[in-house]
Design an enzyme around this catalytic site. Structure first.
Site, mmCIF file in Angstrom:
data_model
loop_
_atom_site.group_PDB
_atom_site.id
_atom_site.type_symbol
_atom_site.label_atom_id
_atom_site.label_comp_id
_atom_site.label_asym_id
_atom_site.label_seq_id
_atom_site.Cartn_x
_atom_site.Cartn_y
_atom_site.Cartn_z
ATOM 1 N N ARG A 90 27.529 31.607 41.796
ATOM 2 C CA ARG A 90 27.620 30.899 43.074
ATOM 3 C C ARG A 90 26.595 29.772 43.201
ATOM 4 O O ARG A 90 26.845 28.775 43.863
ATOM 5 C CB ARG A 90 27.435 31.881 44.241
ATOM 6 C CG ARG A 90 28.655 32.755 44.523
ATOM 7 C CD ARG A 90 28.423 33.584 45.781
ATOM 8 N NE ARG A 90 29.575 34.406 46.124
ATOM 9 C CZ ARG A 90 30.548 34.022 46.950
ATOM 10 N NH1 ARG A 90 30.507 32.827 47.505
ATOM 11 N NH2 ARG A 90 31.558 34.834 47.222
ATOM 12 N N TYR B 114 17.644 37.138 44.691
ATOM 13 C CA TYR B 114 19.089 37.301 44.527
ATOM 14 C C TYR B 114 19.558 36.348 43.434
ATOM 15 O O TYR B 114 19.640 35.142 43.648
ATOM 16 C CB TYR B 114 19.784 37.011 45.861
ATOM 17 C CG TYR B 114 21.289 37.185 45.867
ATOM 18 C CD1 TYR B 114 21.982 37.783 44.819
ATOM 19 C CD2 TYR B 114 22.025 36.740 46.966
ATOM 20 C CE1 TYR B 114 23.364 37.949 44.860
ATOM 21 C CE2 TYR B 114 23.413 36.898 47.014
ATOM 22 C CZ TYR B 114 24.067 37.494 45.957
ATOM 23 O OH TYR B 114 25.434 37.639 45.999
ATOM 24 N N LYS C 297 18.247 41.506 43.332
ATOM 25 C CA LYS C 297 19.679 41.809 43.280
ATOM 26 C C LYS C 297 20.250 40.993 42.135
ATOM 27 O O LYS C 297 20.272 39.765 42.184
ATOM 28 C CB LYS C 297 20.358 41.440 44.595
ATOM 29 C CG LYS C 297 21.875 41.621 44.568
ATOM 30 C CD LYS C 297 22.528 41.145 45.857
ATOM 31 C CE LYS C 297 24.049 41.277 45.801
ATOM 32 N NZ LYS C 297 24.698 40.781 47.050
ATOM 33 N N TYR D 119 23.693 24.607 44.397
ATOM 34 C CA TYR D 119 24.236 23.274 44.176
ATOM 35 C C TYR D 119 23.226 22.283 43.591
ATOM 36 O O TYR D 119 23.556 21.486 42.726
ATOM 37 C CB TYR D 119 24.826 22.706 45.474
ATOM 38 C CG TYR D 119 25.571 21.386 45.293
ATOM 39 C CD1 TYR D 119 26.809 21.350 44.677
ATOM 40 C CD2 TYR D 119 25.009 20.189 45.721
ATOM 41 C CE1 TYR D 119 27.473 20.151 44.484
ATOM 42 C CE2 TYR D 119 25.668 18.981 45.542
ATOM 43 C CZ TYR D 119 26.897 18.963 44.922
ATOM 44 O OH TYR D 119 27.552 17.773 44.737
ATOM 45 N N ILE E 225 23.666 46.648 45.734
ATOM 46 C CA ILE E 225 23.988 45.984 47.000
ATOM 47 C C ILE E 225 25.467 45.683 46.894
ATOM 48 O O ILE E 225 25.878 44.777 46.162
ATOM 49 C CB ILE E 225 23.127 44.740 47.237
ATOM 50 C CG1 ILE E 225 21.640 45.147 47.298
ATOM 51 C CG2 ILE E 225 23.534 44.039 48.534
ATOM 52 C CD1 ILE E 225 20.672 43.989 47.478
ATOM 53 N N THR F 267 26.282 36.732 52.181
ATOM 54 C CA THR F 267 27.548 36.058 51.883
ATOM 55 C C THR F 267 28.723 36.860 52.425
ATOM 56 O O THR F 267 29.646 36.298 53.032
ATOM 57 C CB THR F 267 27.703 35.877 50.362
ATOM 58 O OG1 THR F 267 26.580 35.175 49.850
ATOM 59 C CG2 THR F 267 28.971 35.113 50.035
ATOM 60 N N THR F 268 28.704 38.174 52.214
ATOM 61 C CA THR F 268 29.786 39.036 52.675
ATOM 62 C C THR F 268 29.904 39.038 54.189
ATOM 63 O O THR F 268 30.978 39.281 54.739
ATOM 64 C CB THR F 268 29.564 40.474 52.146
ATOM 65 O OG1 THR F 268 29.361 40.419 50.724
ATOM 66 C CG2 THR F 268 30.746 41.372 52.444
#
Length: 363
Positions: free
Chosen positions: A205, A200, A228, A175, A274, A112-113
């Site tokens: 999100r 993750y 994570k 989603y 992370i 994402t980053t």
């Protein structure tokens, strides 16, 4: 009729031989092979070398060169762009050098980053091949491959395998809110490709939370080697360790994905982080994390104190907007460009981020 029966009998006799020669196997046998939990191979995966399992991966991949992930500080790496939106390869190479010098323990790329959700497959390949060429064998490379469509996750993961990555970071499909049984099938399918997987969990999100029971079930898979946890809830680490049991927990990497609570996470028995903050202060994050891992809680808290404001202010807008502005302000990258639908940081936040950089001793 006799001739036909004779031919059928002959074919049945020859079938095992043909299967052996050409490597055919039943779906059931293949599934059992990939689902078998072997504690020794898990130990190798997270601390002492890993080899490809026969038949698990496509021919011609770099799987035999996979480097095990380490405990410690992992940077969720930003992707530098030029002002017209192209990937800045010299800028990316500069960042890799920064992390090699700072002794960052692992690199998490194309997450994402990194703004990977707005990259094409060709661009992903360009980023990953650049990083592999620069850092392969020097630092373990964890690649974000998760997205909403399982077929795309498999394609991303296979690309990561083929280009020489060491592990994949897979987020639950966002989603659509799949049930826990659907998540188990999803992650198992990705792990069956043969690459070590870090789960993750980021319900803020994805709108779906991996339960402790689901994580424990997935941890039975030989290739699912860690998580994570970006919930920011330290009690989740405590409950996960309990449900895993000591032996399995000791061989299952537990990374914090929330910089603000990382120190507490580590002192509760986590294995590393992370981190977004590690883009800005990689050496400081490395030193803090290792102090905690070595059991020196007082030193870890002392090293983290100047970073507390930075952990917070790097999220005054959507990640990685403030992080890229801070990196640009410090000269780590040429500009703070973010691809649409993101944008450069709103000027109203400049004072807040500069205050955090000053508190961290960077200005």
């Amino acid at each position: 009729m006799t001739t036909f029966s004779t031919r059928i009998s002959l074919l049945l006799l020859l079938l095992p031989v043909v299967s052996t020669v050409f490597g055919f196997t039943s779906q059931k046998a293949a599934f059992q092979r990939t689902r078998t939990f072997n504690l020794e191979s898990r130990r190798r995966a997270i601390g002492g070398g890993r080899r490809r399992r026969d038949g698990a991966l496509h021919a011609g991949t770099n799987a035999n060169e996979m480097v095990p992930l380490k405990k410690g500080s992992t940077c969720a790496l930003i992707t530098p762009f030029t002002t017209d939106g192209k990937i800045d390869i010299p800028g990316l190479e500069k960042l890799i050098d920064l992390h090699l010098e700072a002794q960052t323990d692992n690199l998490c790329v194309l997450g994402t980053t990194a703004e990977a959700s707005v990259m094409s497959m060709d661009e992903r390949a360009l980023v990953l091949s650049t990083i592999v060429k620069k850092a392969k064998g020097k630092i373990p490379l964890l690649v974000g491959t998760g997205t909403i469509d399982p077929s795309s996750v498999k394609r991303n993961t296979q690309q990561a395998i083929d280009l020489g990555a060491d592990a994949s970071l897979v987020v639950p499909p966002y989603y659509v809110k799949p049930p826990q049984r659907g998540l188990i099938r999803h992650f198992t399918g990705m792990a069956d490709l043969g690459m070590p997987v870090i789960l993750y969990n980021v319900p803020g999100r994805t709108a779906v939370d991996l339960s402790d029971e689901t994580i424990a079930t997935l941890a039975e898979h030989d290739n699912i080697v860690g998580i994570k946890d970006a919930t920011g809830d330290i009690s989740r680490l405590t409950s996960l360790k309990k449900i895993l049991g000591k032996e399995k927990s000791d061989n299952f990497l537990k990374y914090s994905g929330d910089d603000a609570t990382t120190t507490d996470f580590l002192l509760e028995g986590g294995d590393g982080c992370i981190s977004v903050t590690a883009n800005i202060v990689p050496k400081k994050m490395h030193d803090m994390v290792h102090a905690a891992l070595e059991g020196n809680g007082d030193l870890a808290m002392k090293l983290n104190q100047p970073l507390t404001l930075l952990h917070k202010k790097l999220f005054v807008e959507s990640n990685p907007i403030p992080c890229k502005w801070a990196a640009s302000r410090l000269g780590l990258i040429e500009n703070a460009y973010c691809r649409p639908p993101l944008d450069e940081m709103d000027p109203q936040y400049i004072g807040a981020v500069e205050e955090a950089l000053t508190a961290a001793g960077l200005l």
